[in-house]
Design a protein around this motif. Sequence first.
Motif, short mmCIF file in Angstrom:
data_model
loop_
_atom_site.label_atom_id
_atom_site.label_comp_id
_atom_site.label_asym_id
_atom_site.label_seq_id
_atom_site.Cartn_x
_atom_site.Cartn_y
_atom_site.Cartn_z
N LYS A 112 0.82 -1.20 0.00
CA LYS A 112 0.00 0.00 0.00
C LYS A 112 0.86 1.26 0.00
O LYS A 112 0.52 2.26 -0.64
CB LYS A 112 -0.91 0.00 1.22
N ALA A 113 2.01 1.21 0.70
CA ALA A 113 2.89 2.38 0.78
C ALA A 113 3.53 2.71 -0.56
O ALA A 113 3.96 3.85 -0.78
CB ALA A 113 3.98 2.13 1.82
N PHE A 148 0.25 6.62 -6.92
CA PHE A 148 1.08 7.81 -7.05
C PHE A 148 1.76 8.14 -5.71
O PHE A 148 1.11 8.22 -4.67
CB PHE A 148 0.24 9.00 -7.51
N GLY A 149 3.08 8.33 -5.75
CA GLY A 149 3.81 8.69 -4.55
C GLY A 149 4.16 7.47 -3.70
O GLY A 149 3.68 6.35 -3.93
N GLU A 206 10.94 2.66 -6.26
CA GLU A 206 10.19 3.73 -5.61
C GLU A 206 11.07 4.75 -4.89
O GLU A 206 10.67 5.90 -4.73
CB GLU A 206 9.21 3.13 -4.58
N VAL A 207 12.24 4.34 -4.39
CA VAL A 207 13.10 5.25 -3.63
C VAL A 207 14.49 5.24 -4.25
O VAL A 207 14.78 4.47 -5.16
CB VAL A 207 13.17 4.85 -2.14
#
Length: 457
Positions: free
Chosen positions: A163-164, A168-169, A209-210
């Motif tokens: 979910k994290a 978007f984001g 993602e990061v």
Amino acid sequence: MAYQQPPYGGYGAPPPQGHSPQPPYNQYPPPQQGYGAPPVQPPYGQPPPQGYQQPGGYGQPPPNQYGQPPYGAPPQQAYGQPPPPQQYPQQGQYPPQGQYGAPPPQQYGSPAPPVGGYGAPQFPPYQNPPQVYSQPTPPSLGYGPMYAPQGYMPEADADLLRKAMKGFGTDEKTLIRVLANKDPMQVNAIRTAYYNRHKRHLLNDVQSEVSGWFEEGLCAIIRGPLQQDVVLLRKGTDGPGTKEEILNDVLLGRSNADMNAIKQEFQKTYRTSLESVIKGELSMKTERHFLMVLAANRNEESAPVVPQQIDQDVMDIYRATEGKTGTDELLVCSIFSQRSNAQIGAIAHTYKQKFTRDLETVIKKEFSGHMERALLHQLRTGTDRAMRDALLLEDAMKGMGTEDRLLVNRVIRVHWDRNHMMQVKGAYQHRFHKSVTSIRGETSGDYERLMVACFGE
């Protein structure tokens, strides 16, 4: 205050019924009756309980091996007698793991088994002495069989991570909250649950993602201790030059079980032997030193500390360094690479008693470069592992700029063992008179928050 152990999947809890017990991470085997049984240690930073007697006798290592006399001890101790135990300020937050600076769990003063006595034939300098059977040191948590953590349900954490990162984001705070306090068994369970429920690889999703050192830290946690060691070894030997500090961090001071696990995983992952890679990256005596380390033939931690052998090792080191013109580097490397941590601690203590000089000072004088740093790492592992890691953390942060790759991996390596982590925090505070969370001044943003969370803050 007693350190509260988490449910299984934490440190020291038993595996599920039907499996062999998994010993606590980086801990010695269960106490044995008789010679060499580890003594009961008082809580970190606490005075010994009433009636407690510090193990004494021949070869007892002193609480401090870093060029300073033991605090409050008289300037000269009788030969073979340990100095009084260190007294530190009360640190209520530390777990009952052992007083900082306490000797390794080995009773040096106990009668030695009948291995030989004074006047017995001397052991050759490049091989271990004959020994009675000693129980192998079990692999550290994450280097042996991976059991399903009893009582831990990874599916909820797997769903939180998905979910994290979905849509978007990215919710970086959730990634930190879920991953920063998990042990290797729990992380392995999360990885499996993430794939089973979402048909995606957690490592790949995090990498997409990061970024930056925040990504490096999260990926180190997700890989787990063994796979991260293998990745580090490849990065440390790939491309121009060899990143020697990475080799030191990963390979030195390891148990035979952990070293064999690392070699097998490296072979499995990269289809080449770690020995062949080291031969291609190092040269001359440093190469031979690391091949001794990779041989994984150290004395086990349950092996006895034999006074006669300690005496011989001390004299061999003296004759190879201060007692001659030039230095016999390989003899010193052989002793440090084959003796157990308890034996190295006894050697360091006895050397200082015989020659009134710290063995660490001798190494700094007689060696230089990579070999000096490698020998110091092995010596500090045997004399005070918590202080060793505190010094490594400071070394990654001192001076202009921060060695981020070293810092990330040293923090993650320490955080896998919560009891040891608390010892490192106390050692860092004692040595540098500041909290280890001064790491905030060297990092920023999500990278900073992850590093601080790994220290339990």
